[in-house]
Scaffold this motif. Sequence first.
Motif, PDB file in Angstrom:
ATOM      1  N   GLU A 107      52.520 -56.026 109.141  1.00 40.16           N
ATOM      2  CA  GLU A 107      52.216 -54.713 109.719  1.00 40.16           C
ATOM      3  C   GLU A 107      53.245 -53.678 109.269  1.00 40.16           C
ATOM      4  O   GLU A 107      52.896 -52.532 108.952  1.00 40.16           O
ATOM      5  CB  GLU A 107      52.188 -54.798 111.242  1.00 40.16           C
ATOM      6  N   LYS A 108      54.518 -54.070 109.218  1.00 38.15           N
ATOM      7  CA  LYS A 108      55.566 -53.144 108.801  1.00 38.15           C
ATOM      8  C   LYS A 108      55.351 -52.702 107.349  1.00 38.15           C
ATOM      9  O   LYS A 108      55.433 -51.504 107.028  1.00 38.15           O
ATOM     10  CB  LYS A 108      56.948 -53.803 108.952  1.00 38.15           C
ATOM     11  N   ILE A 109      55.075 -53.649 106.466  1.00 37.96           N
ATOM     12  CA  ILE A 109      54.900 -53.315 105.048  1.00 37.96           C
ATOM     13  C   ILE A 109      53.674 -52.438 104.840  1.00 37.96           C
ATOM     14  O   ILE A 109      53.695 -51.495 104.032  1.00 37.96           O
ATOM     15  CB  ILE A 109      54.830 -54.598 104.195  1.00 37.96           C
ATOM     16  N   ALA A 110      52.594 -52.714 105.565  1.00 44.92           N
ATOM     17  CA  ALA A 110      51.403 -51.870 105.459  1.00 44.92           C
ATOM     18  C   ALA A 110      51.727 -50.423 105.849  1.00 44.92           C
ATOM     19  O   ALA A 110      51.261 -49.472 105.205  1.00 44.92           O
ATOM     20  CB  ALA A 110      50.286 -52.425 106.341  1.00 44.92           C
ATOM     21  N   LYS A 111      52.543 -50.254 106.885  1.00 43.92           N
ATOM     22  CA  LYS A 111      52.952 -48.903 107.301  1.00 43.92           C
ATOM     23  C   LYS A 111      53.833 -48.246 106.243  1.00 43.92           C
ATOM     24  O   LYS A 111      53.692 -47.049 105.948  1.00 43.92           O
ATOM     25  CB  LYS A 111      53.705 -48.973 108.629  1.00 43.92           C
ATOM     26  N   LEU A 112      54.752 -49.019 105.661  1.00 42.61           N
ATOM     27  CA  LEU A 112      55.650 -48.464 104.655  1.00 42.61           C
ATOM     28  C   LEU A 112      54.899 -48.034 103.399  1.00 42.61           C
ATOM     29  O   LEU A 112      55.237 -47.033 102.766  1.00 42.61           O
ATOM     30  CB  LEU A 112      56.729 -49.489 104.283  1.00 42.61           C
ATOM     31  N   GLU A 113      53.878 -48.800 103.027  1.00 47.74           N
ATOM     32  CA  GLU A 113      53.111 -48.498 101.814  1.00 47.74           C
ATOM     33  C   GLU A 113      51.937 -47.556 102.073  1.00 47.74           C
ATOM     34  O   GLU A 113      51.236 -47.159 101.143  1.00 47.74           O
ATOM     35  CB  GLU A 113      52.594 -49.795 101.180  1.00 47.74           C
ATOM     36  N   ASN A 114      51.720 -47.210 103.355  1.00 51.69           N
ATOM     37  CA  ASN A 114      50.572 -46.365 103.728  1.00 51.69           C
ATOM     38  C   ASN A 114      49.251 -46.990 103.284  1.00 51.69           C
ATOM     39  O   ASN A 114      48.395 -46.331 102.672  1.00 51.69           O
ATOM     40  CB  ASN A 114      50.711 -44.951 103.153  1.00 51.69           C
ATOM     41  N   THR A 115      49.100 -48.278 103.574  1.00 52.88           N
ATOM     42  CA  THR A 115      47.880 -48.999 103.246  1.00 52.88           C
ATOM     43  C   THR A 115      47.214 -49.512 104.527  1.00 52.88           C
ATOM     44  O   THR A 115      47.820 -49.500 105.602  1.00 52.88           O
ATOM     45  CB  THR A 115      48.170 -50.196 102.324  1.00 52.88           C
ATOM     46  N   ASP A 116      45.994 -49.995 104.378  1.00 51.73           N
ATOM     47  CA  ASP A 116      45.259 -50.498 105.539  1.00 51.73           C
ATOM     48  C   ASP A 116      45.888 -51.770 106.095  1.00 51.73           C
ATOM     49  O   ASP A 116      45.963 -51.962 107.311  1.00 51.73           O
ATOM     50  CB  ASP A 116      43.801 -50.805 105.159  1.00 51.73           C
ATOM     51  N   ARG A 117      46.353 -52.629 105.195  1.00 52.86           N
ATOM     52  CA  ARG A 117      46.791 -53.951 105.620  1.00 52.86           C
ATOM     53  C   ARG A 117      47.681 -54.560 104.553  1.00 52.86           C
ATOM     54  O   ARG A 117      47.680 -54.131 103.403  1.00 52.86           O
ATOM     55  CB  ARG A 117      45.556 -54.839 105.839  1.00 52.86           C
ATOM     56  N   ALA A 118      48.459 -55.577 104.922  1.00 54.71           N
ATOM     57  CA  ALA A 118      49.306 -56.294 103.971  1.00 54.71           C
ATOM     58  C   ALA A 118      49.279 -57.783 104.281  1.00 54.71           C
ATOM     59  O   ALA A 118      49.025 -58.196 105.412  1.00 54.71           O
ATOM     60  CB  ALA A 118      50.743 -55.771 104.016  1.00 54.71           C
ATOM     61  N   LEU A 119      49.543 -58.588 103.257  1.00 55.61           N
ATOM     62  CA  LEU A 119      49.626 -60.040 103.398  1.00 55.61           C
ATOM     63  C   LEU A 119      50.936 -60.529 102.799  1.00 55.61           C
ATOM     64  O   LEU A 119      51.380 -60.015 101.755  1.00 55.61           O
ATOM     65  CB  LEU A 119      48.473 -60.729 102.662  1.00 55.61           C
ATOM     66  N   LEU A 120      51.549 -61.513 103.432  1.00 55.50           N
ATOM     67  CA  LEU A 120      52.747 -62.151 102.896  1.00 55.50           C
ATOM     68  C   LEU A 120      52.389 -63.442 102.192  1.00 55.50           C
ATOM     69  O   LEU A 120      51.465 -64.158 102.600  1.00 55.50           O
ATOM     70  CB  LEU A 120      53.749 -62.448 104.009  1.00 55.50           C
ATOM     71  N   PHE A 121      53.168 -63.768 101.162  1.00 55.00           N
ATOM     72  CA  PHE A 121      52.986 -64.979 100.373  1.00 55.00           C
ATOM     73  C   PHE A 121      54.328 -65.680 100.187  1.00 55.00           C
ATOM     74  O   PHE A 121      55.381 -65.120 100.478  1.00 55.00           O
ATOM     75  CB  PHE A 121      52.387 -64.645  99.005  1.00 55.00           C
ATOM     76  N   THR A 136      57.495 -53.732  92.592  1.00 57.73           N
ATOM     77  CA  THR A 136      58.727 -54.439  92.952  1.00 57.73           C
ATOM     78  C   THR A 136      59.974 -53.631  92.611  1.00 57.73           C
ATOM     79  O   THR A 136      60.907 -53.537  93.410  1.00 57.73           O
ATOM     80  CB  THR A 136      58.792 -55.807  92.235  1.00 57.73           C
ATOM     81  N   PHE A 137      60.007 -53.036  91.416  1.00 58.88           N
ATOM     82  CA  PHE A 137      61.190 -52.305  90.970  1.00 58.88           C
ATOM     83  C   PHE A 137      61.340 -50.945  91.661  1.00 58.88           C
ATOM     84  O   PHE A 137      62.394 -50.335  91.580  1.00 58.88           O
ATOM     85  CB  PHE A 137      61.142 -52.094  89.454  1.00 58.88           C
ATOM     86  N   ALA A 138      60.282 -50.475  92.326  1.00 62.71           N
ATOM     87  CA  ALA A 138      60.330 -49.163  92.973  1.00 62.71           C
ATOM     88  C   ALA A 138      60.617 -49.270  94.467  1.00 62.71           C
ATOM     89  O   ALA A 138      61.480 -48.559  94.980  1.00 62.71           O
ATOM     90  CB  ALA A 138      59.012 -48.428  92.754  1.00 62.71           C
ATOM     91  N   THR A 139      59.913 -50.143  95.154  1.00 66.02           N
ATOM     92  CA  THR A 139      59.895 -50.271  96.621  1.00 66.02           C
ATOM     93  C   THR A 139      59.182 -49.060  97.224  1.00 66.02           C
ATOM     94  O   THR A 139      59.122 -47.980  96.599  1.00 66.02           O
ATOM     95  CB  THR A 139      61.296 -50.385  97.272  1.00 66.02           C
ATOM     96  N   PRO A 140      58.666 -49.171  98.447  1.00 70.25           N
ATOM     97  CA  PRO A 140      58.018 -48.017  99.075  1.00 70.25           C
ATOM     98  C   PRO A 140      58.972 -46.877  99.402  1.00 70.25           C
ATOM     99  O   PRO A 140      58.531 -45.781  99.754  1.00 70.25           O
ATOM    100  CB  PRO A 140      57.411 -48.616 100.353  1.00 70.25           C
TER     101      PRO A 140
END
Length: 389
Positions: free
Chosen positions: A67-81, A183-187
């Motif tokens: 949820e945190k990463i989705a907010k940082l990237e301004n996307t609908d959703r995120a998944l961890l791997f 990866t090299f940029a980050t949100p």
Amino acid sequence: MKKIESKTVHSGERDRKRQNRSITIPIEQTAAYYFKNTRQIKDFYQGKIEGIKYGRYGCPTQHAVEEKIAKLENTDRALLFSSGMNAITTTILSLVGKNQHILYTDDCYRNTKKFFNEILPKFSIEASQIPINDISNIKKYIKTNTVLFFSEIPTNPFLRIIDLKFIINFTKKKKIITAIDSTFATPINLRPAEYGADIILHSATKYLGGHHDLFAGVVAGKLKFIDKIQPYRDILGGIIDPHTSYLLLRSLQTLAIRMEVHNKNGLAIAEYLERHPKVERVWYPGLKSHPNFILAKKQMNGFGGVITFSLKTSEKNTSKFIDSLKIPYIATNFGGPQSLIEQHAILTFYKERDEANKRNIKGNLLRYSAGFENINDVTTDFKQAFKKI
């Protein structure tokens, strides 16, 4: 909360349910979750109650990170791997089918290239590369069966920048999925979704994890794509464990302030190296000499802590230079407090020198990952090492 610094601290955590009112999200170290009775199982499957059935489908700590990463990237959703490569491979296998084609930029991580060129053909999936210097002519590289465009930004190892607005306008017209490895940029420095990118990927082992102590990967994006990717992750098993999820959650809270230091030190080191008479060339998006400097300034808020440079000397003397440095560890990672350095042709391409030469990765090429050391200590270390060659 609108500002990204506040999002790094609170998103995914502030309103999440937890026992005993702890400030930090607890680690639920379990492989399975029980049901009180059969009625509860049925309610779970019918969506009447929230919950988790089995650890391979996730855990509460992991969901907080997603949820945190989705907010940082301004996307609908995120998944961890479990790793960045697992994120990339699972994403591609879920979105690209038999007899379809992927187009990718030629300057990219070697194992991503290997996956495209050696593994995907076994699934009857075609992949070809577009020279990043010819990206404006993308139209001539597209095929009738092209369904996905992939690029890193910045790229590895030469830190090239693509024009996201131009590329995404083109891919949208062609109904091609755009997947960007940021990866090299980050949100903190760039959010490709704000340009319309469909999928954003990260090796969270790098800046997002930020301490050289975990492996993780991220896919963030539009719901219709994430919903296709998740079943593949759950079946293929590239899940992240609760403890690693906690480490990553902890790291993300300081991402903004860590990237401020990486950006500052990266630029200072790049400027120092560019002035040095024994340095042949420096690749860093924040330098005016970089081929994509104007584009980088337009798209990015900062340029990170990775600097690629070549020396005016032989491969042997380049090794001597590295061996003489006292501050950086010789290692192939980036994004942590400790500075790292690698002689790319040896540490990464030792058994693939022909491929390295094709990519213009010579024996005198170095990649420096700036950490949090005092910049005067770093330049003093460089000075004594330069005297050895």
